[in-house]
Design an enzyme around this catalytic site. Sequence first.
Site, PDB file in Angstrom:
ATOM      1  N   LYS A 112       0.817  -1.220   0.000  1.00  0.00           N
ATOM      2  CA  LYS A 112       0.000   0.000   0.000  1.00  0.00           C
ATOM      3  C   LYS A 112       0.849   1.268   0.000  1.00  0.00           C
ATOM      4  O   LYS A 112       0.371   2.334  -0.373  1.00  0.00           O
ATOM      5  CB  LYS A 112      -0.987  -0.044   1.144  1.00  0.00           C
ATOM      6  CG  LYS A 112      -2.024  -1.139   0.893  1.00  0.00           C
ATOM      7  CD  LYS A 112      -3.119  -1.177   1.908  1.00  0.00           C
ATOM      8  CE  LYS A 112      -4.219  -2.138   1.502  1.00  0.00           C
ATOM      9  NZ  LYS A 112      -3.864  -3.563   1.744  1.00  0.00           N
TER      10      LYS A 112
HETATM   11  C1  LIG Z   1      -4.528  -4.573   1.338  1.00  0.00           C
HETATM   12  C2  LIG Z   1      -3.775  -5.821   1.228  1.00  0.00           C
HETATM   13  C3  LIG Z   1      -4.178  -6.835   0.360  1.00  0.00           C
HETATM   14  C4  LIG Z   1      -5.469  -6.761  -0.437  1.00  0.00           C
HETATM   15  O1  LIG Z   1      -5.415  -5.772  -1.425  1.00  0.00           O
HETATM   16  P1  LIG Z   1      -6.777  -5.251  -2.100  1.00  0.00           P
HETATM   17  O2  LIG Z   1      -6.361  -4.145  -3.002  1.00  0.00           O
HETATM   18  O3  LIG Z   1      -7.631  -4.746  -0.968  1.00  0.00           O
HETATM   19  O4  LIG Z   1      -7.401  -6.393  -2.793  1.00  0.00           O
HETATM   20  C5  LIG Z   1      -3.380  -7.960   0.252  1.00  0.00           C
HETATM   21  N1  LIG Z   1      -2.243  -8.087   0.975  1.00  0.00           N
HETATM   22  C6  LIG Z   1      -1.832  -7.134   1.819  1.00  0.00           C
HETATM   23  C7  LIG Z   1      -0.595  -7.336   2.605  1.00  0.00           C
HETATM   24  C8  LIG Z   1      -2.570  -5.957   1.974  1.00  0.00           C
HETATM   25  O5  LIG Z   1      -2.145  -5.011   2.805  1.00  0.00           O
END
Ligand SMILES: *Cc1c(COP(=O)(O)O)cnc(C)c1O
Length: 470
Positions: A112
């Site tokens: 993220k």
């Molecule tokens: C947020 C997250 C996901 C999922 O991603 P999305 O875009 O919500 O599908 C998967 N793995 C990790 C480590 C995350 O932080």
Amino acid sequence: MNYVSTRGRAPVLGFEDVLLTGLASDGGLYVPESWPQFSAAELTACAGRSYAEVAVKIIAPFVGDAVPAATLGALAADAYRGFAHPATAPLVQIDDNDWLLELFHGPTLAFKDFALQLLGRLFDHVLSKRGERVTVVGATSGDTGSAAIAAFKDRANLEIFILHPKDRVSEVQRRQMTTVAAANVHNIAIEGSFDDCQALVKAMFNDAQFRAALNLSAVNSINWARVMAQVVYYVTAAVALGGPARPVAFAVPTGNFGDAYAGYVASRCGLPVARLVVATNRNDILARLFHFGRYLPGEVVATMSPSMDIQVASNFERLLFELCRRDGAAVEARLSLLAKDGQFDLTAQQLAEVRGMFDSARIDEDETLAEIGRVFERCGRLIDPHSAIGSAAARKRRGAKTVPMIALATAHAAKFPDAVVRATGLRPELPASFQGLMDEREHYAVLARDLGAVQTYIRDRAGRSDHGHN
Ligand SMILES: *Cc1c(COP(=O)(O)O)cnc(C)c1O
């Protein structure tokens, strides 16, 4: 570039407003009016460029003239400078033609950071230009919150409130949020699930008076600019493995469907993608949807991969919009069925279309542990449970060996050490810069799953750091 709402009734907006708004006023999500197209020559020219350079190329058509090219270049360079790996998003080979795309070298050790580090700088740029202030409100299953706080702390033009489900994020995730002592950062632990947190945030945005009074802004994965930023690493990974001449496949650990949808966007913009494997844990709403054609939210169960413990995959609405031929009224009709009956079905044609691009696999807890163990035995790398779900799904839905299969590694193993210890007996180390995390003081409030209480808490504190800070 102009943006339209998936429900067709909100005003058409330019990039700046879409960035600051998040959710559209009709409850829909913003998407570009049309898909920019990258030619094979343009994509080929991305090979060998730095991550930030490719980011500017890919992002520029989405941003349009909202940010001058030179400024965008400087913001992108600055956003990715803080990543601990020189390749920013390195590819690691783990089998014959199987790869891990390591997306966890950013400041909070999860993918993220790719979107939020850029978003923080874009917000700063646009808000100072306009002389505005906003109140950022977001829900997190763990990683969005820490990444948003790292990107938005101490920015002069905004206050940030992050709701997380109490006791349902890992200790490292919680501490990454709650130990940040910036005056504009406010953490709220909600007695409920991530979906409850997300529902509270949605309700605040749907409260027009509250939304206007506080100038609310969303940085959840419903914010278009996050999707946009995530398109970039699909491109860098594909061109590193022979794209666009050679199509590649991706396996994506999925919760809210923001990341997998970014892969879809990359393909709509001209990147040859053979297949996108949506990998879920036991919260398998999307795996069931892609299998049976029925969108049917279930009860959220807690797993070792809490960032994927979601039964309302918000970004799916963006794909639904495409499946409905960009007819907002048709999207609304499906969503009102969902509200009335608790489910809706795709048509046979829509399901066929989804399956043309997406595959899916549900990985349970035992398979997740087994995959962490297998990857460690095979190549000596410790991977976190989210990444293991991607990697396990990649193997289950492998397809032709000649097509490179890239599993997205979305978090650093040290963010979820307990699962890694269970699988391998080894405790992954936090990078040196995080050593103090476990001793620092935490700051957060605990609130019931109650809209009024949360709104009062936020209203009382929004703007406070105007007065109290230095
Ligand atoms: C947020 C997250 C996901 C999922 O991603 P999305 O875009 O919500 O599908 C998967 N793995 C990790 C480590 C995350 O932080």
